[in-house]
Scaffold this motif. Structure first.
Motif, mmCIF file in Angstrom:
data_model
loop_
_atom_site.group_PDB
_atom_site.id
_atom_site.type_symbol
_atom_site.label_atom_id
_atom_site.label_comp_id
_atom_site.label_asym_id
_atom_site.label_seq_id
_atom_site.Cartn_x
_atom_site.Cartn_y
_atom_site.Cartn_z
ATOM 1 N N LEU A 14 0.821 -1.208 0.000
ATOM 2 C CA LEU A 14 0.000 0.000 0.000
ATOM 3 C C LEU A 14 0.854 1.256 0.000
ATOM 4 C CD1 LEU A 14 0.018 1.447 3.048
ATOM 5 C CD2 LEU A 14 -1.445 -0.466 3.608
ATOM 6 N N ALA A 15 0.197 2.349 -0.297
ATOM 7 C CA ALA A 15 0.781 3.687 -0.167
ATOM 8 C C ALA A 15 -0.235 4.555 0.552
ATOM 9 C CB ALA A 15 1.120 4.275 -1.535
ATOM 10 N N ASP A 16 0.253 5.476 1.352
ATOM 11 C CA ASP A 16 -0.611 6.317 2.196
ATOM 12 C C ASP A 16 -0.030 7.724 2.176
ATOM 13 O OD1 ASP A 16 -2.020 7.587 4.237
ATOM 14 O OD2 ASP A 16 -1.903 5.886 5.616
ATOM 15 N N ARG A 17 -0.792 8.680 1.625
ATOM 16 C CA ARG A 17 -0.246 10.024 1.472
ATOM 17 C C ARG A 17 -1.348 11.067 1.579
ATOM 18 N NH1 ARG A 17 2.188 9.967 -3.803
ATOM 19 N NH2 ARG A 17 1.046 11.680 -4.724
ATOM 20 N N VAL A 18 -1.016 12.208 2.160
ATOM 21 C CA VAL A 18 -1.917 13.367 2.170
ATOM 22 C C VAL A 18 -1.511 14.255 1.003
ATOM 23 C CG1 VAL A 18 -2.719 15.379 3.450
ATOM 24 C CG2 VAL A 18 -2.250 13.225 4.664
ATOM 25 N N ILE A 19 -2.425 14.471 0.071
ATOM 26 C CA ILE A 19 -2.107 15.283 -1.102
ATOM 27 C C ILE A 19 -2.300 16.762 -0.775
ATOM 28 C CG2 ILE A 19 -2.646 13.398 -2.665
ATOM 29 C CD1 ILE A 19 -5.301 14.714 -3.286
ATOM 30 N N ASP A 20 -1.985 17.638 -1.713
ATOM 31 C CA ASP A 20 -1.921 19.083 -1.455
ATOM 32 C C ASP A 20 -3.219 19.664 -0.903
ATOM 33 O OD1 ASP A 20 0.653 19.046 -2.331
ATOM 34 O OD2 ASP A 20 0.224 19.858 -4.331
ATOM 35 N N SER A 21 -4.352 19.125 -1.296
ATOM 36 C CA SER A 21 -5.646 19.662 -0.843
ATOM 37 C C SER A 21 -5.947 19.335 0.611
ATOM 38 C CB SER A 21 -6.767 19.114 -1.722
ATOM 39 O OG SER A 21 -6.862 17.701 -1.582
ATOM 40 N N GLY A 22 -5.166 18.436 1.205
ATOM 41 C CA GLY A 22 -5.442 17.972 2.567
ATOM 42 C C GLY A 22 -6.163 16.641 2.597
ATOM 43 N N LEU A 23 -6.529 16.093 1.436
ATOM 44 C CA LEU A 23 -7.179 14.784 1.359
ATOM 45 C C LEU A 23 -6.157 13.681 1.604
ATOM 46 C CD1 LEU A 23 -9.644 12.978 0.527
ATOM 47 C CD2 LEU A 23 -8.751 13.121 -1.821
ATOM 48 N N ARG A 24 -6.486 12.774 2.491
ATOM 49 C CA ARG A 24 -5.638 11.602 2.716
ATOM 50 C C ARG A 24 -6.044 10.510 1.737
ATOM 51 N NH1 ARG A 24 -5.295 7.845 8.229
ATOM 52 N NH2 ARG A 24 -3.594 6.491 7.524
ATOM 53 N N VAL A 25 -5.081 9.917 1.057
ATOM 54 C CA VAL A 25 -5.350 8.872 0.073
ATOM 55 C C VAL A 25 -4.576 7.617 0.465
ATOM 56 C CG1 VAL A 25 -5.384 8.231 -2.366
ATOM 57 C CG2 VAL A 25 -5.596 10.648 -1.708
ATOM 58 N N ILE A 26 -5.300 6.514 0.564
ATOM 59 C CA ILE A 26 -4.691 5.218 0.857
ATOM 60 C C ILE A 26 -5.005 4.308 -0.323
ATOM 61 C CG2 ILE A 26 -4.632 3.239 2.416
ATOM 62 C CD1 ILE A 26 -5.715 5.135 4.602
ATOM 63 N N ALA A 27 -3.978 3.781 -0.952
ATOM 64 C CA ALA A 27 -4.147 2.884 -2.093
ATOM 65 C C ALA A 27 -3.510 1.540 -1.770
ATOM 66 C CB ALA A 27 -3.518 3.479 -3.349
ATOM 67 N N VAL A 28 -4.272 0.463 -1.986
ATOM 68 C CA VAL A 28 -3.824 -0.881 -1.632
ATOM 69 C C VAL A 28 -3.930 -1.782 -2.852
ATOM 70 C CG1 VAL A 28 -4.159 -2.846 -0.086
ATOM 71 C CG2 VAL A 28 -4.718 -0.532 0.706
ATOM 72 N N ALA A 29 -2.860 -2.498 -3.139
ATOM 73 C CA ALA A 29 -2.884 -3.466 -4.232
ATOM 74 C C ALA A 29 -3.519 -4.763 -3.751
ATOM 75 C CB ALA A 29 -1.463 -3.728 -4.733
ATOM 76 N N ARG A 30 -4.622 -5.139 -4.378
ATOM 77 C CA ARG A 30 -5.259 -6.435 -4.119
ATOM 78 C C ARG A 30 -5.669 -6.972 -5.502
ATOM 79 N NH1 ARG A 30 -7.489 -9.151 0.117
ATOM 80 N NH2 ARG A 30 -5.614 -8.409 1.154
ATOM 81 N N ARG A 31 -4.798 -7.768 -6.101
ATOM 82 C CA ARG A 31 -4.936 -8.104 -7.520
ATOM 83 C C ARG A 31 -5.676 -9.423 -7.738
ATOM 84 N NH1 ARG A 31 0.421 -6.167 -6.756
ATOM 85 N NH2 ARG A 31 0.681 -4.047 -7.600
ATOM 86 N N THR A 32 -6.691 -9.667 -6.937
ATOM 87 C CA THR A 32 -7.464 -10.904 -7.073
ATOM 88 C C THR A 32 -8.316 -10.900 -8.338
ATOM 89 O OG1 THR A 32 -9.102 -9.882 -5.605
ATOM 90 C CG2 THR A 32 -7.519 -11.409 -4.618
ATOM 91 N N VAL A 33 -8.888 -9.763 -8.678
ATOM 92 C CA VAL A 33 -9.688 -9.596 -9.896
ATOM 93 C C VAL A 33 -9.326 -8.235 -10.491
ATOM 94 C CG1 VAL A 33 -11.623 -11.083 -9.260
ATOM 95 C CG2 VAL A 33 -11.609 -8.697 -8.515
ATOM 96 N N PRO A 34 -9.528 -8.036 -11.807
ATOM 97 C CA PRO A 34 -9.101 -6.780 -12.447
ATOM 98 C C PRO A 34 -10.089 -5.640 -12.237
ATOM 99 C CG PRO A 34 -10.025 -8.228 -14.099
ATOM 100 C CD PRO A 34 -10.024 -9.014 -12.810
ATOM 101 N N THR A 35 -10.376 -5.352 -10.984
ATOM 102 C CA THR A 35 -11.289 -4.266 -10.648
ATOM 103 C C THR A 35 -10.680 -3.408 -9.553
ATOM 104 O OG1 THR A 35 -12.451 -5.636 -9.016
ATOM 105 C CG2 THR A 35 -13.336 -5.616 -11.267
ATOM 106 N N VAL A 36 -11.351 -2.309 -9.250
ATOM 107 C CA VAL A 36 -10.898 -1.411 -8.189
ATOM 108 C C VAL A 36 -12.113 -0.915 -7.422
ATOM 109 C CG1 VAL A 36 -10.948 0.611 -9.708
ATOM 110 C CG2 VAL A 36 -9.488 0.635 -7.672
ATOM 111 N N GLU A 37 -11.950 -0.784 -6.116
ATOM 112 C CA GLU A 37 -12.993 -0.266 -5.231
ATOM 113 C C GLU A 37 -12.557 1.076 -4.672
ATOM 114 O OE1 GLU A 37 -16.010 -1.503 -4.274
ATOM 115 O OE2 GLU A 37 -15.813 -3.233 -5.633
#
Length: 457
Positions: free
Chosen positions: A37-60
């Protein structure tokens, strides 16, 4: 001569001539999954957490925006934000938005409660840029067109009227008032008249003032590269950069034990029992023990409440207890619906099970069964992209992260029987609870008066 096979039912399949087939021993408990995963607060103040879970070719996608308000009309306006958010933007109408999402196998939905506005979405992983573009457009350019808004408002008024005819809704609203009085948390569903009076401009103003990135969290889980996904969010949502911070729900009052309140529902053929007490949040070191004690009481089908008032007494189809979490705390809830004639008896047995749990330490076998259920159900919930996205979004709301999640099976494994007994004695005594009984007072009041601990109308 060919042997004749006889039918073997489920009971015989598990047996041999020597007796029941032995079950294989349980394997070692697995820890939480390793997450890329990656976890970062972008310039607007929004926190974004992205996690790789490659079980199926979709994203939630799960975007949580704190969305509390103290104005009595906030609930009605907030519900209309969620109901009408997808009716169109300054760039595209509702049909165009739907077509855009359909082209990537995606969807977007919005829900709201006293704590937060939640925007949820999913798509093929190749369609992530389009999904982010649609979400950005909804956040920055939602138009709430007058005609579509009026239709959504009418539908919401109808849904509220239908919901308020349901016993469970009546019980929930009564419980919230009993627990929290006039705190914003008690206003989970607006009044139909308040919704009918909401205008598109009311909602546009609330959107501009309260749909804010700072203090909000966006979780992405799927077939993706975490760092690249956060870069894509920063680019797509760069225009969502209003000043201010999203509004968190004010702290809730601490619950103290007091009599239940009988709420009269004339003519009701069932009664709803709702009991609640203060618990501890996930950040508290006692939480794993409280979690297991709750499972022993009523947290899964093999619990004491189910065995007593469903299996043994036949008072109800379903009885349960669970933990309900708020940003800073948690409460215990015990609930069941029973026929009118056994209302007092069911309350007596519920109190008995609370007293028995707090006074008599649970057996090792009960605790072990609850432990296996807790660990197993947690790991199963994390196997799917939607389950992992929802869990991470909920954890970030209370200041926890993926490391807490990964370590929780070990914490549950380490809980001792003595710690469960201490948690039960501290949090599950009948006198720690308050709540409501919703039913026909003319039929149930006399027996509840004799039982005691119930405030009659």
């Amino acid at each position: 001569m060919t042997a004749v096979r006889t039918h073997r039912d489920a009971e015989h399949i598990g047996h041999t001539e020597a007796g029941p087939r032995p079950l294989p021993p349980l394997g070692p408990v697995r820890g939480g999954p390793e997450l890329e995963l990656a976890d970062r607060v972008i310039d607007s103040g929004l926190r974004v957490i992205a996690v790789a879970r490659r079980t199926v070719p979709t994203v939630e996608l799960r975007l949580r925006i704190p969305f509390a308000g103290t104005d009595p009309l906030h609930c009605a306006r907030a519900e209309m934000v969620a109901s009408a958010l997808l009716t169109g933007t300054a760039k595209r109408g509702r049909v165009e938005l739907d077509d855009q999402l359909a082209s990537i196998g995606g969807d977007v939905a919005a829900t709201v409660d006293p704590e937060r506005l939640m925007v949820s979405g999913s798509a093929l992983s190749s369609g992530l840029p389009v999904l982010l573009d649609v979400v950005a457009e909804l956040l920055t350019r939602a138009a709430y067109p007058d005609e579509d808004f009026a239709r959504e408002r009418e539908r919401l008024v109808e849904r509220i009227a239908m919901a308020r005819s349901q016993p469970r809704t009546v019980a929930r609203e009564a419980l919230q008032r009993r627990r929290y009085n006039d705190h914003p948390a008690a206003r989970e569903m607006p009044q139909a008249d308040d919704v009918a009076a909401v205008t598109p401009e009311d909602v546009r103003e609330l959107h501009r003032a309260a749909v804010l990135p700072r203090g909000s969290t966006l979780v992405l889980v799927g077939d993706l590269d975490p760092a690249a996904a956060i870069d894509a969010v920063a680019s797509a949502l760069g225009g969502w950069a209003q000043r201010g911070t999203a509004v968190e729900l004010p702290p809730l009052p601490t619950l103290t034990g007091r009599d239940l309140l009988l709420v009269d529902r004339p003519g009701a053929v069932q009664s709803q029992l709702r009991l609640s007490a203060q618990a501890v949040p996930r950040t508290d070191p006692r939480y794993p023990a409280v979690q297991l004690a709750n499972l022993v009481l009523g947290g899964f089908f093999s619990s004491r409440l189910v065995e007593n008032i469903r299996e043994d007494k036949g008072y109800t189809y379903s009885a349960s207890s669970y933990l309900e979490f708020t940003p800073a705390d948690a409460t215990l809830l015990v609930e069941t619906d029973v026929t009118t004639d056994v209302t007092a008896a069911a309350l007596l047995e519920t109190r008995y099970e609370l007293a028995r749990l707090s006074a008599v330490p649970p057996a090792e076998a009960e605790i072990e069964s609850a432990r296996r259920y807790a660990i197993g159900s947690l790991l199963i919930s994390l196997d799917s992209q939607p389950g992992l996205a929802a869990t991470l979004s909920a954890l970030t709301a209370v200041g926890l992260d993926a490391e807490w999640l990964r370590g929780h099976p070990a914490r549950l494994e380490a809980v001792t029987a003595e710690q469960v007994a201490e948690a039960a004695a501290e949090f599950f005594t009948p006198t720690a609870f308050t709540g409501v009984v919703v039913g026909d007072a003319g039929q149930v009041a006399a027996r509840l008066r004799a039982l005691g601990g119930v405030e009659l109308p």
